[in-house]
Design an enzyme around this catalytic site. Sequence first.
Site, short mmCIF file in Angstrom:
data_model
loop_
_atom_site.label_atom_id
_atom_site.label_comp_id
_atom_site.label_asym_id
_atom_site.label_seq_id
_atom_site.Cartn_x
_atom_site.Cartn_y
_atom_site.Cartn_z
N SER A 99 0.83 -1.20 0.00
CA SER A 99 0.00 0.00 0.00
C SER A 99 0.87 1.26 0.00
N PHE A 137 -2.82 10.50 -0.87
CA PHE A 137 -3.79 10.81 -1.92
C PHE A 137 -5.16 10.97 -1.29
N GLY A 138 -5.71 12.17 -1.37
CA GLY A 138 -6.98 12.42 -0.71
C GLY A 138 -8.12 12.55 -1.69
N THR A 140 -11.30 10.17 -1.01
CA THR A 140 -12.46 9.77 -0.21
C THR A 140 -12.78 10.79 0.88
N GLU A 141 -14.07 11.02 1.09
CA GLU A 141 -14.51 11.94 2.15
C GLU A 141 -15.49 11.20 3.07
N HIS A 144 -18.57 10.62 1.10
CA HIS A 144 -18.43 10.25 -0.31
C HIS A 144 -17.27 9.28 -0.49
N ALA A 251 -3.13 2.43 -9.83
CA ALA A 251 -3.05 1.76 -8.51
C ALA A 251 -3.80 0.43 -8.52
N ARG A 277 2.05 -31.75 8.82
CA ARG A 277 1.11 -32.03 9.90
C ARG A 277 0.45 -33.40 9.70
N GLU A 372 -9.74 1.42 -3.28
CA GLU A 372 -9.53 1.50 -4.74
C GLU A 372 -10.75 1.01 -5.50
P1 TGC Z 1 -18.45 8.59 -14.60
O1 TGC Z 1 -19.51 9.52 -15.09
O2 TGC Z 1 -18.52 7.14 -14.98
O3 TGC Z 1 -17.01 9.13 -15.02
C1 TGC Z 1 -16.60 10.46 -14.80
C2 TGC Z 1 -15.44 10.74 -15.72
O4 TGC Z 1 -14.34 9.90 -15.39
C3 TGC Z 1 -13.99 9.06 -16.51
N1 TGC Z 1 -13.62 7.76 -15.95
C4 TGC Z 1 -12.35 7.35 -15.87
N2 TGC Z 1 -11.20 7.90 -16.27
C5 TGC Z 1 -10.07 7.23 -16.03
N3 TGC Z 1 -10.04 6.04 -15.39
C6 TGC Z 1 -11.18 5.45 -14.95
N4 TGC Z 1 -11.13 4.29 -14.29
C7 TGC Z 1 -12.41 6.10 -15.19
N5 TGC Z 1 -13.70 5.83 -14.90
C8 TGC Z 1 -14.44 6.87 -15.36
C9 TGC Z 1 -15.24 9.02 -17.35
O5 TGC Z 1 -14.92 8.73 -18.69
C10 TGC Z 1 -15.75 10.43 -17.18
O6 TGC Z 1 -14.97 11.30 -17.98
P2 TGC Z 1 -15.62 12.64 -18.63
O7 TGC Z 1 -14.50 13.21 -19.42
O8 TGC Z 1 -16.76 12.14 -19.45
O9 TGC Z 1 -16.04 13.49 -17.48
O10 TGC Z 1 -18.37 8.76 -13.02
P3 TGC Z 1 -19.38 8.32 -11.88
O11 TGC Z 1 -19.56 9.49 -10.98
O12 TGC Z 1 -20.62 7.68 -12.47
O13 TGC Z 1 -18.54 7.23 -11.06
C11 TGC Z 1 -18.15 6.04 -11.62
C12 TGC Z 1 -17.50 5.13 -10.55
C13 TGC Z 1 -18.52 4.70 -9.51
C14 TGC Z 1 -17.00 3.92 -11.29
C15 TGC Z 1 -16.32 5.86 -9.86
O14 TGC Z 1 -16.79 6.93 -9.11
C16 TGC Z 1 -15.50 4.96 -9.00
O15 TGC Z 1 -14.58 4.28 -9.48
N6 TGC Z 1 -15.76 4.92 -7.65
C17 TGC Z 1 -14.92 4.20 -6.71
C18 TGC Z 1 -14.11 5.20 -5.88
C19 TGC Z 1 -12.74 4.70 -5.58
O16 TGC Z 1 -12.22 3.77 -6.18
N7 TGC Z 1 -12.07 5.35 -4.64
C20 TGC Z 1 -10.73 5.01 -4.31
C21 TGC Z 1 -10.12 6.07 -3.42
S1 TGC Z 1 -8.34 5.98 -3.36
C22 TGC Z 1 -7.99 4.61 -2.46
O17 TGC Z 1 -8.81 3.84 -2.10
C23 TGC Z 1 -6.56 4.42 -2.18
S2 TGC Z 1 -6.18 3.03 -1.22
C24 TGC Z 1 -4.54 2.97 -1.59
C25 TGC Z 1 -3.75 2.00 -0.83
O18 TGC Z 1 -3.59 2.14 0.41
O19 TGC Z 1 -3.17 1.11 -1.50
P1 FAD Z 2 -19.37 3.17 0.68
O1 FAD Z 2 -19.18 3.86 -0.62
O2 FAD Z 2 -20.22 3.84 1.70
O3 FAD Z 2 -19.96 1.73 0.38
C1 FAD Z 2 -20.56 0.90 1.38
C2 FAD Z 2 -21.13 -0.34 0.69
O4 FAD Z 2 -22.12 0.06 -0.27
C3 FAD Z 2 -20.06 -1.12 -0.09
O5 FAD Z 2 -20.30 -2.48 0.04
C4 FAD Z 2 -20.30 -0.68 -1.52
O6 FAD Z 2 -19.89 -1.66 -2.46
C5 FAD Z 2 -21.80 -0.48 -1.54
N1 FAD Z 2 -22.21 0.46 -2.59
C6 FAD Z 2 -21.91 1.77 -2.71
N2 FAD Z 2 -22.45 2.27 -3.83
C7 FAD Z 2 -23.10 1.25 -4.44
C8 FAD Z 2 -23.85 1.14 -5.66
N3 FAD Z 2 -24.02 2.16 -6.50
N4 FAD Z 2 -24.39 -0.06 -5.97
C9 FAD Z 2 -24.22 -1.14 -5.15
N5 FAD Z 2 -23.53 -1.09 -3.99
C10 FAD Z 2 -22.97 0.10 -3.65
N6 FAD Z 2 -9.28 6.62 -0.01
C11 FAD Z 2 -8.47 7.61 -0.50
O7 FAD Z 2 -8.93 8.56 -1.12
N7 FAD Z 2 -7.12 7.57 -0.31
C12 FAD Z 2 -6.52 6.55 0.38
O8 FAD Z 2 -5.30 6.54 0.52
C13 FAD Z 2 -7.35 5.52 0.93
N8 FAD Z 2 -6.80 4.54 1.69
C14 FAD Z 2 -7.62 3.65 2.34
C15 FAD Z 2 -7.06 2.74 3.25
C16 FAD Z 2 -7.87 1.85 3.93
C17 FAD Z 2 -7.28 0.93 4.95
C18 FAD Z 2 -9.26 1.81 3.65
C19 FAD Z 2 -10.14 0.81 4.33
C20 FAD Z 2 -9.82 2.71 2.77
C21 FAD Z 2 -9.01 3.64 2.10
N9 FAD Z 2 -9.55 4.61 1.23
C22 FAD Z 2 -8.75 5.60 0.70
C23 FAD Z 2 -11.00 4.72 1.08
C24 FAD Z 2 -11.60 3.70 0.11
O9 FAD Z 2 -11.31 4.00 -1.21
C25 FAD Z 2 -13.11 3.69 0.36
O10 FAD Z 2 -13.31 3.07 1.63
C26 FAD Z 2 -13.88 2.95 -0.72
O11 FAD Z 2 -13.82 3.66 -1.95
C27 FAD Z 2 -15.35 2.71 -0.34
O12 FAD Z 2 -15.94 3.83 0.20
P2 FAD Z 2 -16.75 3.75 1.60
O13 FAD Z 2 -15.87 3.06 2.58
O14 FAD Z 2 -17.22 5.11 1.92
O15 FAD Z 2 -17.94 2.78 1.32
#
Ligand code: TGC
Ligand code: FAD
Length: 393
Positions: A99, A137-138, A140-141, A144, A251, A277, A372
Amino acid sequence: MSKQDHFQSPDYYLLDELLTTEHLLIRKTIREFIKREVSPIIEEVCQSCVFPMGLIPKLGELGCFGPFIPNQYGGAELDQISYGLIMQELERGDSGIRSTASVQSSLVMYPIFAYGDDDQKRKYLPKLASGELMGCFGLTEPNHGSNPAGMESRFIDQGDHFLLNGSKLWISNSPFADIAVVWAKNQNNRIQGLIIDTKMEGVSTPETHNKWSLRGSVTGEIIFQNVKVPKENLLRGKDGLGAPLGCLDSARYGIAWGAIGAAMDCYDTALKYSTERTQFGKPIGSFQLQQKKLAEMITEITKAQLLTWRLGVLKNEGKATSAQISMAKRNNVEMALQIARESRQVLGAMGITGEYPIMRHMMNLESVITYEGTHDIHLLITGQDITGISAFK
Ligand code: TGC
Ligand code: FAD
């Protein structure tokens, strides 16, 4: 006495033949580093929840930070399969170590490289590559997570600077990061990235405690209260949600490889244990029920290795789609979690102890399957890709 790490990598389909000499050397280097520097301490690190900061310069020296970044900015300029193999070996050690390297590489260095100007690249990338500077990397809120488009963090133009307000939650590495790549909305409601020095007035990064998962990685918040951000800190190369999602592609790709590392460690541990075992006068590995578990594990690991290797080739050719990356992240993390659960059972009661790595991997993977993009979200991405219909909203 520190524990010996006798890990042996499964390669059932001779996939090493698809790798170059350079790939094999990189993998060997990181594997030896994990055996030498991580395996002996990781149990204590995770039990105590104290991140081993001493590993950071070593990870930098090995090229684990931004391996795909060009040499001119301090990166190792390696291909995507090398990046994947590095993530696989780091996560074989622990998901928390992977990570840290994932965030630094794909979520901090990548956006500065892809969306930053040359001054920003020269100022930050070499120090991030060496580990002299650490980033987070910020996105997530508190309100949201899966739907980052709804973010409430905002910045407004104040003439000679931007004024940033808002908060981020669940941010890997934020409590010790020197800088944060933060996503917030501008006055036109467009999402943009800002490079934030965490020592700026109005920024705080409290740690999130009481985690049962990813205890070898520091997680925290980032809170912004009227933070004056210099205008040169804006990442102007791309705006809109696609900008942070583009970083997630990199990522998530690394995580797809990383999960294989965790799965291989669990499988290797269970396989060895099953031959050592004995119960009812025989090794437990001689019973059909245990063989079924092990045979299914190696089958799933092999399928994931093939999927991920092909994805790496597509990524090297610039052809990998976001949806293909989602499929690999989703498949491989679920596969690893399933293998961790089955391996734990092969070890019986010993499986719950820190004598073996399985329970730690299992608990880590509960975060990996959520961050992710959750398991559900990646399924919906595939659903949308094949039907053309979004089922998110
Ligand atoms: P949507 O309308 O589908 O897309 C908005 C714009 O984004 C473009 N797009 C992408 N571009 C690049 N890569 C992708 N994977 C893309 N997916 C979509 C899309 O073409 C569009 O572009 P434009 O020019 O038309 O504006 O957006 P939506 O609001 O419907 O959301 C789609 C959804 C649900 C798939 C997206 O919001 C999503 O992937 N949600 C999950 C959030 C997430 O993954 N958060 C991660 C936070 S970081 C983290 O967790 C770090 S942990 C790190 C660690 O410790 O290892
Ligand atoms: P929610 O979005 O509230 O989801 C809760 C449940 O609802 C899930 O099961 C989900 O699948 C489901 N759900 C949500 N929407 C839908 C839908 N449309 N249809 C069906 N089911 C749905 N974020 C960062 O920005 N930067 C980081 O560095 C980072 N590091 C992290 C490290 C750790 C250890 C953890 C646990 C999280 C980290 N995150 C980070 C945040 C992470 O990306 C979010 O936790 C993740 O994207 C899910 O968001 P949430 O926890 O708010 O769950």
